[in-house]
Design an enzyme around this catalytic site. Structure first.
Site, PDB file in Angstrom:
ATOM      1  N   SER A 142       0.645  -1.203  -0.050  1.00  0.00           N
ATOM      2  CA  SER A 142      -0.138  -0.149  -0.074  1.00  0.00           C
ATOM      3  C   SER A 142       0.858   1.179  -0.042  1.00  0.00           C
ATOM      4  CB  SER A 142      -0.652  -0.079   1.199  1.00  0.00           C
ATOM      5  OG  SER A 142      -1.465   1.326   1.497  1.00  0.00           O
ATOM      6  N   TYR A 155      -1.971  -1.355  10.578  1.00  0.00           N
ATOM      7  CA  TYR A 155      -1.967  -1.448   9.072  1.00  0.00           C
ATOM      8  C   TYR A 155      -0.604  -0.871   8.378  1.00  0.00           C
ATOM      9  CZ  TYR A 155      -3.710  -1.021   4.202  1.00  0.00           C
ATOM     10  OH  TYR A 155      -4.206  -1.299   2.806  1.00  0.00           O
TER      11      TYR A 155
HETATM   12  P1  NAD Z   1     -11.573  -6.015   0.191  1.00  0.00           P
HETATM   13  O1  NAD Z   1     -12.224  -5.744   1.591  1.00  0.00           O
HETATM   14  O2  NAD Z   1     -12.480  -5.631  -0.718  1.00  0.00           O
HETATM   15  O3  NAD Z   1     -11.386  -7.539   0.047  1.00  0.00           O
HETATM   16  C1  NAD Z   1     -10.388  -8.339   1.089  1.00  0.00           C
HETATM   17  C2  NAD Z   1     -10.251  -9.422   0.546  1.00  0.00           C
HETATM   18  O4  NAD Z   1      -9.589 -10.456   1.422  1.00  0.00           O
HETATM   19  C3  NAD Z   1     -11.846 -10.300   0.547  1.00  0.00           C
HETATM   20  O5  NAD Z   1     -11.796 -11.295  -0.603  1.00  0.00           O
HETATM   21  C4  NAD Z   1     -11.725 -10.803   1.532  1.00  0.00           C
HETATM   22  O6  NAD Z   1     -12.696 -12.362   1.935  1.00  0.00           O
HETATM   23  C5  NAD Z   1     -10.241 -11.379   2.014  1.00  0.00           C
HETATM   24  N1  NAD Z   1     -10.000 -11.687   3.493  1.00  0.00           N
HETATM   25  C6  NAD Z   1     -10.229 -10.869   4.494  1.00  0.00           C
HETATM   26  N2  NAD Z   1      -9.872 -11.439   5.671  1.00  0.00           N
HETATM   27  C7  NAD Z   1      -9.293 -12.952   5.321  1.00  0.00           C
HETATM   28  C8  NAD Z   1      -8.766 -13.747   6.007  1.00  0.00           C
HETATM   29  N3  NAD Z   1      -8.823 -13.903   7.089  1.00  0.00           N
HETATM   30  N4  NAD Z   1      -8.483 -14.850   5.124  1.00  0.00           N
HETATM   31  C9  NAD Z   1      -8.658 -15.026   3.899  1.00  0.00           C
HETATM   32  N5  NAD Z   1      -9.429 -13.874   3.186  1.00  0.00           N
HETATM   33  C10 NAD Z   1      -9.638 -12.777   3.976  1.00  0.00           C
HETATM   34  O7  NAD Z   1     -10.037  -5.067   0.315  1.00  0.00           O
HETATM   35  P2  NAD Z   1      -9.199  -4.615  -0.815  1.00  0.00           P
HETATM   36  O8  NAD Z   1      -9.425  -2.955  -0.997  1.00  0.00           O
HETATM   37  O9  NAD Z   1      -9.639  -5.383  -2.282  1.00  0.00           O
HETATM   38  O10 NAD Z   1      -7.791  -4.796  -0.582  1.00  0.00           O
HETATM   39  C11 NAD Z   1      -7.018  -5.915  -1.056  1.00  0.00           C
HETATM   40  C12 NAD Z   1      -5.621  -5.696  -0.594  1.00  0.00           C
HETATM   41  O11 NAD Z   1      -5.218  -4.431  -1.342  1.00  0.00           O
HETATM   42  C13 NAD Z   1      -5.331  -5.431   0.917  1.00  0.00           C
HETATM   43  O12 NAD Z   1      -3.964  -5.988   1.091  1.00  0.00           O
HETATM   44  C14 NAD Z   1      -5.379  -4.051   1.280  1.00  0.00           C
HETATM   45  O13 NAD Z   1      -4.471  -3.768   2.360  1.00  0.00           O
HETATM   46  C15 NAD Z   1      -4.537  -3.579  -0.064  1.00  0.00           C
HETATM   47  N6  NAD Z   1      -4.899  -2.194  -0.380  1.00  0.00           N
HETATM   48  C16 NAD Z   1      -6.084  -1.737  -0.605  1.00  0.00           C
HETATM   49  C17 NAD Z   1      -6.404  -0.437  -0.999  1.00  0.00           C
HETATM   50  C18 NAD Z   1      -7.690   0.206  -1.130  1.00  0.00           C
HETATM   51  O14 NAD Z   1      -7.655   1.557  -1.164  1.00  0.00           O
HETATM   52  N7  NAD Z   1      -8.643  -0.547  -1.275  1.00  0.00           N
HETATM   53  C19 NAD Z   1      -5.237   0.507  -1.077  1.00  0.00           C
HETATM   54  C20 NAD Z   1      -3.875   0.001  -0.789  1.00  0.00           C
HETATM   55  C21 NAD Z   1      -3.615  -1.104  -0.453  1.00  0.00           C
END
Ligand code: NAD
Length: 260
Positions: A142, A155
């Site tokens: 991130s 985080y």
């Molecule tokens: P999201 O909440 O839409 O999806 C998260 C996914 O992780 C889901 O499929 C959920 O089922 C799964 N998950 C959660 N807990 C779990 C567990 N204990 N075991 C297995 N699976 C689990 O989130 P997102 O925004 O798509 O984020 C995905 C990645 O991208 C994360 O690592 C997040 O930190 C990173 N990220 C997101 C953003 C953003 O702005 N959305 C920015 C930077 C980084």
């Protein structure tokens, strides 16, 4: 381009992970689709990916906070596919709270899912990649893996740690045909961010649109959300042969956030 290869994508039942799974399936890779969610919806998702892309797709509900379940996921997937060539550590959760009142269980859960799970999947998948002298590990970090924001101690710490793990694995595998990189997105409008918008609207007592403009996108100079497809296509590029010299890198897709 990736036909015959198998990719494990954690946290891929929605959001960025699902986008990455689709981009890899679109290039012909078989997919181990890990993530939580409704059983019927997940089954429909698996069917859709199979029929759209003509690849084999299996779902794993392994909880990324549980090393035993991670181990079973990798063992089962290896038995089914023989090789696990691509690993995308994407599963992640967020919790926002001042550090002195940060719930201890939330800290432990965030570190387990956002950081320690990647250690386990990597140590379990690497021997096979090394044996075949080909592998791709993409860690979804991130902008918060490079810079901090208040109230996100767990985080930010976990994502900084994930970048450290990325660099170390890259050095250990640099001559084995394996690359390991961290992708650092800015804000992407997924459920993870939707929840923050709702929480901030309540705590600041302002409208959703105002939260997006004044709070969420405040740090993102482009003033627009990064698209899931932009992150997914970049990850798919990293998994191809043209990216074989990119390793140990922290690659920003953040509309200019960390340039400030
Ligand atoms: P999201 O909440 O839409 O999806 C998260 C996914 O992780 C889901 O499929 C959920 O089922 C799964 N998950 C959660 N807990 C779990 C567990 N204990 N075991 C297995 N699976 C689990 O989130 P997102 O925004 O798509 O984020 C995905 C990645 O991208 C994360 O690592 C997040 O930190 C990173 N990220 C997101 C953003 C953003 O702005 N959305 C920015 C930077 C980084």
């Amino acid at each position: 381009m990736l036909r015959g290869k198998t990719a494990v994508v954690t946290g891929a039942t929605r959001g960025i992970g699902l986008g990455i799974a689709e981009a890899l399936a679109g290039r012909g890779a078989n997919i181990v689709l890990n993530g939580l969610g409704d059983e019927h919806e997940t089954r429909a998702l698996v069917e859709r990916l199979r029929s759209t892309h003509g690849v084999d797709v299996v779902h794993s509900a392994a909880d990324m906070s549980r090393p035993d379940e991670i181990e079973r996921m990798v063992t089962d997937a290896s038995e089914r596919f023989g090789t696990l060539d691509i690993l995308v550590n994407n599963a992640g959760i967020q919790h926002v709270s001042p550090v002195e009142s940060f719930p201890v269980d939330k800290w432990n859960q965030i570190v387990a899912i956002n950081l320690t799970a990647a250690f386990h999947t990597t140590r379990l998948c690497l021997p096979g990649m090394r044996a075949r002298q080909w592998g791709r590990i993409v860690n979804i970090a991130s902008a918060h893996g490079l810079v901090a924001s208040p109230y996100k101690s767990a985080y930010v710490a976990a994502k900084h740690g994930l970048i450290g793990l990325t660099k170390t694995v890259a050095l250990e595998t640099a001559r084995d045909g394996v690359t390991c990189n961290a992708v650092c997105p800015g804000y992407v409008l997924t459920e993870l961010v939707e929840r923050q918008i709702d929480d901030q609207a309540v705590s600041h007592g302002i409208a959703r649109e105002e939260v997006i403009e004044r709070v969420i996108l405040e740090r993102q100079p482009s003033k627009r959300f990064v698209k899931v497809s932009e992150v997914a296509e970049f990850c798919a590029y990293l998994c191809g042969n043209d990216a074989s010299s990119i390793t140990g890198a922290q690659l920003s897709i953040d509309g200019g956030w960390v340039a400030q």
